[in-house]
Design an enzyme around this catalytic site. Structure first.
Site, PDB file in Angstrom:
ATOM      1  N   ARG A  55       0.507  -1.183   0.303  1.00 11.57           N
ATOM      2  CA  ARG A  55       0.150   0.338   0.275  1.00 11.57           C
ATOM      3  C   ARG A  55       1.022   1.361   0.123  1.00 11.57           C
ATOM      4  O   ARG A  55       0.444   1.971  -0.463  1.00 11.57           O
ATOM      5  CB  ARG A  55      -0.797  -0.147   1.134  1.00 11.57           C
ATOM      6  CG  ARG A  55      -2.035  -0.675   1.233  1.00 11.57           C
ATOM      7  CD  ARG A  55      -2.609  -1.469   2.135  1.00 11.57           C
ATOM      8  NE  ARG A  55      -1.654  -2.140   3.708  1.00 11.57           N
ATOM      9  CZ  ARG A  55      -2.101  -3.041   4.080  1.00 11.57           C
ATOM     10  NH1 ARG A  55      -4.074  -2.902   4.869  1.00 11.57           N
ATOM     11  NH2 ARG A  55      -1.730  -3.276   5.421  1.00 11.57           N
TER      12      ARG A  55
ATOM     13  N   SER B 117      -7.797  -3.653   6.922  1.00 15.10           N
ATOM     14  CA  SER B 117      -9.036  -4.361   7.623  1.00 15.10           C
ATOM     15  C   SER B 117      -9.329  -3.651   9.072  1.00 15.10           C
ATOM     16  O   SER B 117     -10.100  -3.479   9.610  1.00 15.10           O
ATOM     17  CB  SER B 117      -8.551  -5.679   8.175  1.00 15.10           C
ATOM     18  OG  SER B 117      -8.626  -6.906   6.414  1.00 15.10           O
TER      19      SER B 117
HETATM   20  P1  ADP Z   1      -4.811  -5.643   6.954  1.00 11.41           P
HETATM   21  O1  ADP Z   1      -3.226  -5.261   7.124  1.00 11.41           O
HETATM   22  O2  ADP Z   1      -5.867  -4.781   6.056  1.00 11.41           O
HETATM   23  O3  ADP Z   1      -4.866  -6.395   8.330  1.00 11.41           O
HETATM   24  P2  ADP Z   1      -3.876  -8.059   6.032  1.00 11.41           P
HETATM   25  O4  ADP Z   1      -3.034  -8.615   7.340  1.00 11.41           O
HETATM   26  O5  ADP Z   1      -5.257  -9.479   6.112  1.00 11.41           O
HETATM   27  O6  ADP Z   1      -4.023  -6.601   6.109  1.00 11.41           O
HETATM   28  O7  ADP Z   1      -2.908  -8.538   4.723  1.00 11.41           O
HETATM   29  C1  ADP Z   1      -2.260  -9.736   3.862  1.00 11.41           C
HETATM   30  C2  ADP Z   1      -2.342  -8.752   2.549  1.00 11.41           C
HETATM   31  O8  ADP Z   1      -2.842  -7.564   1.317  1.00 11.41           O
HETATM   32  C3  ADP Z   1      -0.926  -7.856   3.368  1.00 11.41           C
HETATM   33  O9  ADP Z   1       0.129  -7.692   1.955  1.00 11.41           O
HETATM   34  C4  ADP Z   1      -0.615  -6.379   1.989  1.00 11.41           C
HETATM   35  O10 ADP Z   1      -0.135  -5.618   2.202  1.00 11.41           O
HETATM   36  C5  ADP Z   1      -2.340  -6.818   1.685  1.00 11.41           C
HETATM   37  N1  ADP Z   1      -2.965  -5.575   1.810  1.00 11.41           N
HETATM   38  C6  ADP Z   1      -3.760  -5.410   2.585  1.00 11.41           C
HETATM   39  N2  ADP Z   1      -4.835  -4.348   2.163  1.00 11.41           N
HETATM   40  C7  ADP Z   1      -4.908  -3.909   1.142  1.00 11.41           C
HETATM   41  C8  ADP Z   1      -4.721  -2.911  -0.012  1.00 11.41           C
HETATM   42  N3  ADP Z   1      -5.586  -2.139   0.506  1.00 11.41           N
HETATM   43  N4  ADP Z   1      -4.483  -3.036  -1.313  1.00 11.41           N
HETATM   44  C9  ADP Z   1      -3.375  -3.777  -1.509  1.00 11.41           C
HETATM   45  N5  ADP Z   1      -3.095  -4.486  -0.833  1.00 11.41           N
HETATM   46  C10 ADP Z   1      -3.712  -5.023   0.500  1.00 11.41           C
END
Ligand code: ADP
Length: 161
Positions: free
Chosen positions: A90, A128
């Site tokens: 991001r 999230s």
């Molecule tokens: P969060 O940070 O939303 O709690 P997760 O731990 O579930 O997310 O993240 C899993 C993967 O998804 C990571 O590689 C994170 O960088 C990516 N990710 C989360 N939100 C986004 C977004 N809005 N756009 C692109 N990648 C994302």
């Protein structure tokens, strides 16, 4: 056949996650969305619920599967003949920790590459955590979470009030 493993907490899956999943599904033969067990976090949804929500959202993407793992990602990846890890980036803030993780994973499993996909500009602010925060205050979540799970997120947030 190359399998892209997309790991995360997905608590809950957001439109930012879905954007990465769709793009990865267009590049790789198969995508496995892997819900990682992270005992340090107290999630909004249980592991099983998170998997079910993702399954509902990706049901029409034929080369996307949902799985879970409580072992190291570098070990989990050995189950597939050719696996790469896919991560969404991001902002610069994601970069440092993600590159560190990628280096650790390749140290533990030399054949394992990590591929970074830049977040779509539309979703660079989205996580999230943002979704859970907005849900608590009753905000309109349609721009943040897939429509298939909107009601689940609203109901769960209301329960916690
Ligand atoms: P969060 O940070 O939303 O709690 P997760 O731990 O579930 O997310 O993240 C899993 C993967 O998804 C990571 O590689 C994170 O960088 C990516 N990710 C989360 N939100 C986004 C977004 N809005 N756009 C692109 N990648 C994302």
């Amino acid at each position: 056949m190359t399998t892209a493993i997309y790991p995360g907490s997905f608590d809950p899956i957001t439109l930012g996650h879905l954007n990465i999943i769709r793009r990865a599904a267009g590049i790789f033969d198969k995508v496995v969305v892997c819900v990682m067990v992270n005992s340090a976090k107290t999630p909004m949804f249980t592991l099983e619920e998170r998997m079910e929500l993702i399954e509902r959202v990706v049901s029409r993407l034929k080369n996307v599967k949902v799985d879970t793992s409580d072992i190291l990602l570098a070990e989990y990846a050995k189950r597939y003949e050719h696996a790469v890890i896919v991560k969404g980036l991001r902002a610069v803030s994601d970069y440092e920790s993600e590159v560190q993780m990628a280096l650790v994973n390749s140290k533990m499993n030399r054949r394992l590459e990590t591929v970074f996909l830049p977040s779509s500009q539309k979703y660079t602010y989205l996580s999230s955590t943002v979704v859970k925060e907005m849900a608590k205050y009753g905000s309109d979540l349609r721009e943040f979470v897939p429509v298939e799970i909107l009601q689940d997120v609203i109901e769960r947030a209301n329960k916690g009030r």
